[in-house]
Design an enzyme around this catalytic site. Sequence first.
Site, PDB file in Angstrom:
ATOM      1  N   ASP A 163      18.827  29.871  39.076  1.00 55.96           N
ATOM      2  CA  ASP A 163      17.420  30.136  38.804  1.00 55.96           C
ATOM      3  C   ASP A 163      17.289  31.039  37.572  1.00 55.96           C
ATOM      4  O   ASP A 163      18.306  31.477  37.013  1.00 55.96           O
ATOM      5  CB  ASP A 163      16.791  30.783  40.047  1.00 55.96           C
ATOM      6  CG  ASP A 163      15.324  30.418  40.210  1.00 55.96           C
ATOM      7  OD1 ASP A 163      14.705  30.015  39.211  1.00 55.96           O
ATOM      8  OD2 ASP A 163      14.783  30.554  41.329  1.00 55.96           O
ATOM      9  N   ASP A 224       7.501  25.300  41.199  1.00 60.84           N
ATOM     10  CA  ASP A 224       7.967  25.134  42.582  1.00 60.84           C
ATOM     11  C   ASP A 224       6.976  24.298  43.376  1.00 60.84           C
ATOM     12  O   ASP A 224       5.758  24.467  43.250  1.00 60.84           O
ATOM     13  CB  ASP A 224       8.039  26.495  43.286  1.00 60.84           C
ATOM     14  CG  ASP A 224       9.258  27.298  42.861  1.00 60.84           C
ATOM     15  OD1 ASP A 224      10.030  26.832  42.011  1.00 60.84           O
ATOM     16  OD2 ASP A 224       9.414  28.411  43.404  1.00 60.84           O
TER      17      ASP A 224
END
Length: 434
Positions: A163, A224
């Site tokens: 990430d 997301d």
Amino acid sequence: MGTVLPSGLALALALALALPSLALENGLARTPPMGWMSWERFRCDVDCQADPRNCISEQLFMEMADRLAEDGWRELGYEYVNIDDCWSAKQRDAAGQLAPDPKRFPSGIKALADYVHARGLKLGIYADLGVFTCGGYPGTMLEHVKQDAQTFAAWGVDMLKLDGCYSSAEEQAKGYPEMARALNATGRPIVYSCSWPAYQGGLPPKVNYTILAEICNLWRNYDDIQDSWDSVLSIVDWFFTNQDVLQPAAGPGHWNDPDMLIIGNFGLSYEQSRSQMALWTVMAAPLLMSTDLRTISPSAKEILQNRLMIQINQDPLGIQGRRIVKEKSHIEVFLRPLSQAASALVFFSRRTDMPFRYTTSLAKLHFPEDAVYEVQDVYVGKIVGALKTADNFTVVINPSGVVVWYLRPVALPLQPWHVVRQQAPGKGFHPALL
Ligand SMILES: *[C@@H]1O[C@H](CO)[C@@H](O)[C@H](O)[C@H]1NC(C)=O
Ligand SMILES: *[C@@H]1O[C@H](CO)[C@@H](O)[C@H](O)[C@H]1NC(C)=O
Ligand SMILES: *[C@@H]1O[C@H](CO)[C@@H](O)[C@H](O)[C@H]1NC(C)=O
């Protein structure tokens, strides 16, 4: 009708010729990765006292591994059990290594990997190139990249999602390729998922998809996913609005990742669940479920376990599909070219009134003239029949739902670039000849 595309066949050819010559050649993810990932459903629930069944703990991953192995998922290709954020202790250990939270992962990640491997599955883990992970756990700063790659390899990890919270564009431009080299140097095959483009807006010139395909097996391009139809639609809108950039970037070993499947959770209706599965399949997206496999409903399971859908998603050519029609009536048509001159068509309704009767023909969808296709309805399972390119047909599409067709040529006009396969339609039809 909106955008015009060449026929599925011509598209397949054009794309095959246009494949980038350079791509990450670690031999992994030749088809989009499939499995289960904790984030969307279980987030950063670390309170094992209050919520022992759902907290991020080795127990949760072991139970999901059991379900994948015992409930028919593994045989269909769902093989990765992926840990997302919030697995680690709040500090690196005395040696500066990442370490799991000792209360929630008392056996350690190596033991969890062994457990997962013993069930014929693979283990994924999460790290973040930055000061902290998005959830506030220790990040992987540039000086830790090598060490963390070695730690993951030593634990027997098979996939890494890296990430990008709490890092600058410069650090990302250095760190993502550096992790690719560090993973390679471990000698362990580890699928590498990069969140890099999602932090840089997902589009050129900030994002260079040629470079991404050289260093990552898959990458998160965009926001997301959340547990709602709005979220699914926003992702679908972004990916297909930008398909001219994104679609050519995908191929065997290197995939766009529109994020997890939320089928089986709380935000999608039955029709919407079928739509997410179909649209992710058209996008050649990784099929990473984030749902509770211990309690999933039979209808959600049936959608996720649709064999023909999975076969289309996993087509070995690995060509991402495109939206080819956007009607004023709020019907959209998507096409994905498949191996052996087959194609998948998705008819999608954004309407909110009632089932819509949509009439078109393969000619209108730019299929080659004078061809005949055997059509199978992917959700209904039935062979619809043989269809000539010129024939008009009508599909009935439910609000926020899809009709998905698998089309296999039974007769094609002679074309220089492929061999015509003649096969009689009918009872003995096996769509799984790849
Ligand atoms: C490392 O990279 C080389 C060259 O691309 C490749 O042949 C090899 O399979 C890679 N090894 C691993 C473990 O990824
Ligand atoms: C992307 O990177 C490649 C490889 O480094 C380079 O050749 C290409 O010019 C870059 N593309 C853009 C649009 O910057
Ligand atoms: C399909 O419908 C169009 C009108 O939309 C018509 O012109 C055409 O003849 C029809 N084709 C066939 C094969 O029936």
